[in-house]
Design a protein around this motif. Structure first.
Motif, short mmCIF file in Angstrom:
data_model
loop_
_atom_site.label_atom_id
_atom_site.label_comp_id
_atom_site.label_asym_id
_atom_site.label_seq_id
_atom_site.Cartn_x
_atom_site.Cartn_y
_atom_site.Cartn_z
N ALA A 143 40.81 -20.50 -60.55
CA ALA A 143 41.96 -21.40 -60.52
C ALA A 143 42.21 -22.02 -59.15
N GLU A 144 41.40 -21.66 -58.17
CA GLU A 144 41.61 -22.14 -56.81
C GLU A 144 40.67 -23.31 -56.49
N GLN A 145 41.19 -24.27 -55.75
CA GLN A 145 40.42 -25.45 -55.38
C GLN A 145 40.15 -25.45 -53.88
N PHE A 172 40.01 -23.80 -48.54
CA PHE A 172 40.97 -23.36 -49.54
C PHE A 172 42.35 -23.29 -48.89
N ASP A 181 29.49 -18.41 -58.87
CA ASP A 181 29.27 -19.57 -58.01
C ASP A 181 28.63 -19.16 -56.68
N ASP A 189 38.62 -14.45 -58.06
CA ASP A 189 39.87 -14.84 -58.70
C ASP A 189 40.13 -13.86 -59.85
N THR A 227 40.89 -15.22 -63.58
CA THR A 227 39.83 -15.79 -64.41
C THR A 227 38.56 -14.95 -64.40
N SER A 267 36.21 -31.87 -54.13
CA SER A 267 36.76 -30.53 -54.27
C SER A 267 35.89 -29.72 -55.21
N VAL A 268 35.99 -28.39 -55.07
CA VAL A 268 35.23 -27.49 -55.93
C VAL A 268 36.14 -26.34 -56.30
N ALA A 269 36.07 -25.91 -57.56
CA ALA A 269 36.95 -24.85 -58.04
C ALA A 269 36.23 -23.52 -58.04
N GLN A 308 38.74 -27.92 -50.74
CA GLN A 308 38.36 -29.26 -50.29
C GLN A 308 37.07 -29.14 -49.47
#
Length: 253
Positions: free
Chosen positions: A103-105, A123, A51, A21, A24, A98-100, A107
């Motif tokens: 800025a993106e989540q 995503f 992550d 991302d 961020t 959900s996991v980020a 499912q």
């Protein structure tokens, strides 16, 4: 989608994926078959790993996790149902969570079948399926049964057709060789097999693939099709039973 995605070949035929991302600076990796190729891909781009997203417990998807965790301090994320056989998790997830990544989540989808506790990360526009739904195939049923896997594949098949499917291995050519034995009159499949051969000859990955292409060509998603059922000698049979027979034939191929 806003995330930049990089395919990282690992081992003989595994894939890991970097998700970055830019807004961020967050960077995730989906599965870690081997730390070295991922470390090199990060260094090449000047990205810092934040992550580690794990799909399932098989060694060829987690062998490099401890090494990357020790080097980067990245958050390790995986399925609560699989936590007893995964590297130590910082975040344990269940179906519907959900996991980020920045800025993106994503499912979390339970896609058990290949293993019990296998999850996918969905995503907007991209789903990371590892060894559940694969390009022109699906994973062997090492732990789940055919009904469980069919339910998982059906859940993935219901995603938007333009979704890109990022699976865990370069098995597409071999999967295509089988697919034409059960779906020999499918022109979309014939074209895809030729396209896959050309891509591999040029050294290009055959993943990701668009879900719409999987729906048109992947025999494991075509168990609902009346023509496929008739060709299998299973006209009118329940979809899950047809899927089970296709999987049985692939196992014996």
């Amino acid at each position: 989608m806003p995330l930049e995605i990089v395919t990282v070949p690992c081992r003989a035929d595994n894939y890991a994926y970097l998700l970055h991302d830019a807004g961020t600076g967050a960077t995730a990796v989906v599965d870690v078959p081997d730390a070295a190729p991922i470390r090199a891909a990060l260094a090449e781009r000047g990205w810092s790993l934040t992550d580690i997203l794990i799909t399932h417990h098989h060694n060829d998807h987690i062998d490099g996790v401890a090494e990357l965790k020790a080097e980067t301090g990245a958050r390790v994320v995986g399925a609560a149902a699989d936590a007893h056989r995964l590297p130590p998790l910082d975040l344990a997830l269940r179906e519907g969570d959900s996991v980020a990544v920045g800025a993106e989540q994503a499912q979390v989808l339970d896609v058990s079948g290949h293993t019990l506790g296998h999850i996918a990360f969905s995503f907007p526009g991209a789903v990371f399926t590892a060894d559940s739904l694969m390009a022109l195939g699906c994973g062997r049923l090492f732990e789940g049964d055919a009904r469980t896997m069919w339910a998982s594949l059906s859940r993935l098949a219901a995603l938007p057709p333009e979704t890109l499917v990022y699976s865990g291995h370069e098995y597409t050519a071999a999967n295509g060789a089988f697919a034409v034995t059960v779906d020999p009159d499918n022109p979309a499949l014939k074209k895809r097999v030729a396209d896959v051969a050309a891509a591999r000859a040029a050294g290009r990955p055959t993943v990701p693939s668009e879900l719409s292409l999987e729906l048109a060509t992947n025999p494991f998603l075509r168990a609902t099709d009346p023509q496929m059922k008739a060709r299998m000698g299973m006209a009118g049979a329940p979809d899950a039973e047809v899927f089970a027979e296709i999987r049985r034939r692939k196992d014996a191929f």
